[in-house]
Design a protein around this motif. Sequence first.
Motif, PDB file in Angstrom:
ATOM      1  N   PRO A   9       1.004  -1.511  -0.322  1.00 39.20           N
ATOM      2  CA  PRO A   9       0.083  -0.126  -0.185  1.00 39.20           C
ATOM      3  C   PRO A   9       1.136   1.457   0.141  1.00 39.20           C
ATOM      4  O   PRO A   9       2.017   1.236   0.720  1.00 39.20           O
ATOM      5  N   LYS A  10       0.439   2.320  -0.467  1.00 41.90           N
ATOM      6  CA  LYS A  10       1.129   3.202  -0.796  1.00 41.90           C
ATOM      7  C   LYS A  10       1.464   3.942   0.684  1.00 41.90           C
ATOM      8  O   LYS A  10       2.335   4.609   0.808  1.00 41.90           O
ATOM      9  N   TYR A  11       1.025   3.768   1.831  1.00 44.96           N
ATOM     10  CA  TYR A  11       0.857   4.490   2.493  1.00 44.96           C
ATOM     11  C   TYR A  11       2.610   3.191   3.530  1.00 44.96           C
ATOM     12  O   TYR A  11       3.297   4.333   4.216  1.00 44.96           O
ATOM     13  N   GLN A  12       2.601   2.591   2.992  1.00 44.59           N
ATOM     14  CA  GLN A  12       3.186   1.223   3.673  1.00 44.59           C
ATOM     15  C   GLN A  12       4.946   1.524   2.898  1.00 44.59           C
ATOM     16  O   GLN A  12       5.585   1.711   4.243  1.00 44.59           O
ATOM     17  N   GLU A  13       4.421   1.635   1.456  1.00 41.59           N
ATOM     18  CA  GLU A  13       5.936   2.593   1.298  1.00 41.59           C
ATOM     19  C   GLU A  13       6.460   4.084   1.650  1.00 41.59           C
ATOM     20  O   GLU A  13       7.760   4.309   1.550  1.00 41.59           O
ATOM     21  N   ILE A  14       5.626   4.915   1.995  1.00 42.79           N
ATOM     22  CA  ILE A  14       6.303   6.533   2.303  1.00 42.79           C
ATOM     23  C   ILE A  14       5.984   6.042   4.227  1.00 42.79           C
ATOM     24  O   ILE A  14       7.726   6.696   4.431  1.00 42.79           O
ATOM     25  N   ALA A  15       5.554   4.864   5.147  1.00 41.46           N
ATOM     26  CA  ALA A  15       6.714   4.969   6.454  1.00 41.46           C
ATOM     27  C   ALA A  15       7.746   3.608   5.600  1.00 41.46           C
ATOM     28  O   ALA A  15       8.537   4.270   6.441  1.00 41.46           O
ATOM     29  N   ASP A  16       8.573   3.224   4.773  1.00 39.83           N
ATOM     30  CA  ASP A  16       9.060   2.888   4.974  1.00 39.83           C
ATOM     31  C   ASP A  16      10.230   4.241   3.754  1.00 39.83           C
ATOM     32  O   ASP A  16      11.329   3.963   4.336  1.00 39.83           O
ATOM     33  N   LYS A  17       9.841   5.004   3.098  1.00 41.35           N
ATOM     34  CA  LYS A  17      10.628   5.717   2.806  1.00 41.35           C
ATOM     35  C   LYS A  17      11.379   6.769   3.881  1.00 41.35           C
ATOM     36  O   LYS A  17      12.287   6.879   3.988  1.00 41.35           O
ATOM     37  N   LEU A  18      10.098   7.113   4.564  1.00 42.47           N
ATOM     38  CA  LEU A  18      11.209   7.795   6.302  1.00 42.47           C
ATOM     39  C   LEU A  18      11.516   7.028   6.818  1.00 42.47           C
ATOM     40  O   LEU A  18      12.766   7.444   7.451  1.00 42.47           O
ATOM     41  N   ARG A  19      11.311   5.652   7.054  1.00 41.45           N
ATOM     42  CA  ARG A  19      11.875   4.516   8.195  1.00 41.45           C
ATOM     43  C   ARG A  19      13.559   4.963   7.649  1.00 41.45           C
ATOM     44  O   ARG A  19      14.486   4.860   8.756  1.00 41.45           O
ATOM     45  N   GLY A  20      13.832   4.815   5.822  1.00 41.61           N
ATOM     46  CA  GLY A  20      14.907   4.696   5.718  1.00 41.61           C
ATOM     47  C   GLY A  20      15.770   6.074   6.071  1.00 41.61           C
ATOM     48  O   GLY A  20      16.720   6.266   6.472  1.00 41.61           O
ATOM     49  N   GLN A  21      14.858   7.347   5.952  1.00 40.53           N
ATOM     50  CA  GLN A  21      15.380   8.546   6.183  1.00 40.53           C
ATOM     51  C   GLN A  21      15.809   8.835   7.658  1.00 40.53           C
ATOM     52  O   GLN A  21      17.069   9.751   7.492  1.00 40.53           O
ATOM     53  N   ILE A  22      15.332   8.196   9.021  1.00 35.93           N
ATOM     54  CA  ILE A  22      15.479   8.648   9.845  1.00 35.93           C
ATOM     55  C   ILE A  22      16.810   7.441  10.367  1.00 35.93           C
ATOM     56  O   ILE A  22      17.747   7.878  10.531  1.00 35.93           O
ATOM     57  N   GLY A  23      16.481   6.132   9.624  1.00 38.38           N
ATOM     58  CA  GLY A  23      17.923   5.727   9.580  1.00 38.38           C
ATOM     59  C   GLY A  23      19.345   6.197   9.383  1.00 38.38           C
ATOM     60  O   GLY A  23      20.378   6.409   9.511  1.00 38.38           O
ATOM     61  N   ASP A  24      19.298   6.965   8.067  1.00 40.86           N
ATOM     62  CA  ASP A  24      20.104   7.137   7.382  1.00 40.86           C
ATOM     63  C   ASP A  24      21.248   8.700   7.643  1.00 40.86           C
ATOM     64  O   ASP A  24      21.137   9.621   7.684  1.00 40.86           O
ATOM     65  N   ILE A  62       9.097   4.053  16.439  1.00 41.42           N
ATOM     66  CA  ILE A  62      10.547   4.375  15.671  1.00 41.42           C
ATOM     67  C   ILE A  62      10.107   6.155  16.199  1.00 41.42           C
ATOM     68  O   ILE A  62      10.752   7.260  16.073  1.00 41.42           O
ATOM     69  N   THR A  63       9.047   6.821  15.892  1.00 41.53           N
ATOM     70  CA  THR A  63       8.163   8.046  16.580  1.00 41.53           C
ATOM     71  C   THR A  63       7.288   8.812  17.722  1.00 41.53           C
ATOM     72  O   THR A  63       6.778   6.859  18.510  1.00 41.53           O
ATOM     73  N   GLU A  64       7.179   9.491  18.118  1.00 37.81           N
ATOM     74  CA  GLU A  64       6.054  10.391  19.279  1.00 37.81           C
ATOM     75  C   GLU A  64       4.885  11.255  18.594  1.00 37.81           C
ATOM     76  O   GLU A  64       6.068  12.234  18.379  1.00 37.81           O
ATOM     77  N   ALA A  65       4.217  10.829  18.991  1.00 37.49           N
ATOM     78  CA  ALA A  65       3.674  12.420  18.933  1.00 37.49           C
ATOM     79  C   ALA A  65       3.590  13.462  19.944  1.00 37.49           C
ATOM     80  O   ALA A  65       3.462  12.640  20.782  1.00 37.49           O
ATOM     81  N   ARG A  66       3.891  14.593  20.341  1.00 34.16           N
ATOM     82  CA  ARG A  66       3.743  15.544  21.189  1.00 34.16           C
ATOM     83  C   ARG A  66       2.562  16.927  20.850  1.00 34.16           C
ATOM     84  O   ARG A  66       3.062  17.123  19.625  1.00 34.16           O
TER      85      ARG A  66
END
Length: 251
Positions: A9-24, A62-66
Amino acid sequence: MPRQSGEPPKYQEIADKLRGQIGDGTYPPGSLLPPERKIAEIEGVAVGTARRALAVLRDEGITEARTGAGVYVRTWRPIVRNAVPRLSQSQWGEGRSIWDVDIDKRRLEAVDVQIEQLPAPPDVARTLDIEDGSPVWRRNRKYLVEDVAVMRSTAYIPDDLARGTRITQVDSGPGGTYARLREAGHGPVRFREELRCRMPSASEAEDLELKPGTPVVEMCRTAMRADGRVVEVNRMILDASRYLLVYDFPA
């Protein structure tokens, strides 16, 4: 373009992209992620899709909402738990805490400490190879690192091994339970740890103050003396988002 069958799903693709950007390091610990509307604009999707992507990262810990501030990358530095050095006699045998291997001088506190003698539950009795209901000492406590709950530990030691030692007291002394067992002639020479990852029960989630969707590691450790007798069984519940489990041993 319509999505092909089998594509995530598109939302999963976006989550994967953001996870990669957090990792790098694009979004380092403590940094603010783009808001839902900005992500939706960048990815060309509806705001609801961007919201689902952010929810995936939140549920993974990985993240938290404030409230009122946005979504941030969590800043927690994982506890590196290396089983081999922490359980070696050169650690507890020299009067040091096995936690010293894990926390690198971070502040540690044991709370909700309960030390009591009780009849062995059936599963504990089986592991200790004693009769059901035989007396054991239960050492139950929750550990906080830098004021964050990271583990609940419940250890059982047969009464005939613990009686007359500081194992029956809140402060078991330098080196802890294993050092006291060794002093009494029952020092462990071998350990076995069994790990299972799962979602927590409601009481475990409340006890460790887990965020929604955070799994736990259930770890059962048995300590054995030279003749093979089990001298302790310890059931631990770890907040999986707080740990990196390392097993380093020779080939």
